[in-house]
Design a protein around this motif. Structure first.
Motif, short mmCIF file in Angstrom:
data_model
loop_
_atom_site.label_atom_id
_atom_site.label_comp_id
_atom_site.label_asym_id
_atom_site.label_seq_id
_atom_site.Cartn_x
_atom_site.Cartn_y
_atom_site.Cartn_z
N VAL A 169 38.09 42.31 38.54
CA VAL A 169 39.46 41.84 38.73
C VAL A 169 39.48 40.34 39.00
CG1 VAL A 169 40.36 44.05 39.56
CG2 VAL A 169 39.39 42.44 41.19
N PHE A 177 47.43 44.51 42.03
CA PHE A 177 47.47 45.75 41.27
C PHE A 177 48.72 46.52 41.66
CE2 PHE A 177 45.45 47.22 45.15
CZ PHE A 177 45.94 48.51 45.33
N ILE A 226 46.31 46.40 36.55
CA ILE A 226 45.66 45.23 37.14
C ILE A 226 46.37 43.97 36.62
CG2 ILE A 226 43.46 44.04 37.43
CD1 ILE A 226 43.35 46.94 38.34
N CYS A 239 52.12 40.67 40.61
CA CYS A 239 52.24 41.77 39.62
C CYS A 239 53.15 41.40 38.45
CB CYS A 239 52.73 43.05 40.30
SG CYS A 239 51.58 43.74 41.49
#
Length: 107
Positions: free
Chosen positions: A99, A105, A75, A81
């Motif tokens: 989140v 993710f 996460i 990312c």
């Protein structure tokens, strides 16, 4: 000392030849089997990612992510990312977590 110069020439030639070889590409990771489910808000349908792989942008306003795959999900706070949530960025199969509403993710 007469052998030093030819030795360096041979070593240099070998280094250049090695650098010119095509790099062996790492095999792409296999997609996860299963689903990643993302809850955003009450009375809205959940977002389902079937057999995800790579980096996935979370929908705007995401709240909870559930990992129903066979792989660990990482996460992130950001949409690209780059910045994993520390210390709980690794979400094992069968688990869920809150989140970032603008996160992402990856598998």
């Amino acid at each position: 000392m007469r052998f030093t110069r030819p030795l360096f020439a041979v070593l240099g030639t070998c280094a250049l030849a090695t650098a010119a070889l095509p790099a062996a590409a790492a095999p792409a990771p296999a997609p996860a089997k299963g689903d990643v489910i993302v809850f955003q808000m009450e009375y809205m349908p959940v977002t389902v990612y079937e057999n995800p792989s790579g980096c996935k942008l979370l929908p705007a306003g995401s709240h909870v992510l559930i990992n129903r795959t066979d792989k660990v999900v990482t996460i992130y706070f950001d949409p690209a990312c780059k910045f994993p949530i520390i210390p709980v960025s690794q979400l094992a199969p069968g688990n869920g977590t809150h989140v970032s509403p603008i996160g992402s993710f990856s598998i």
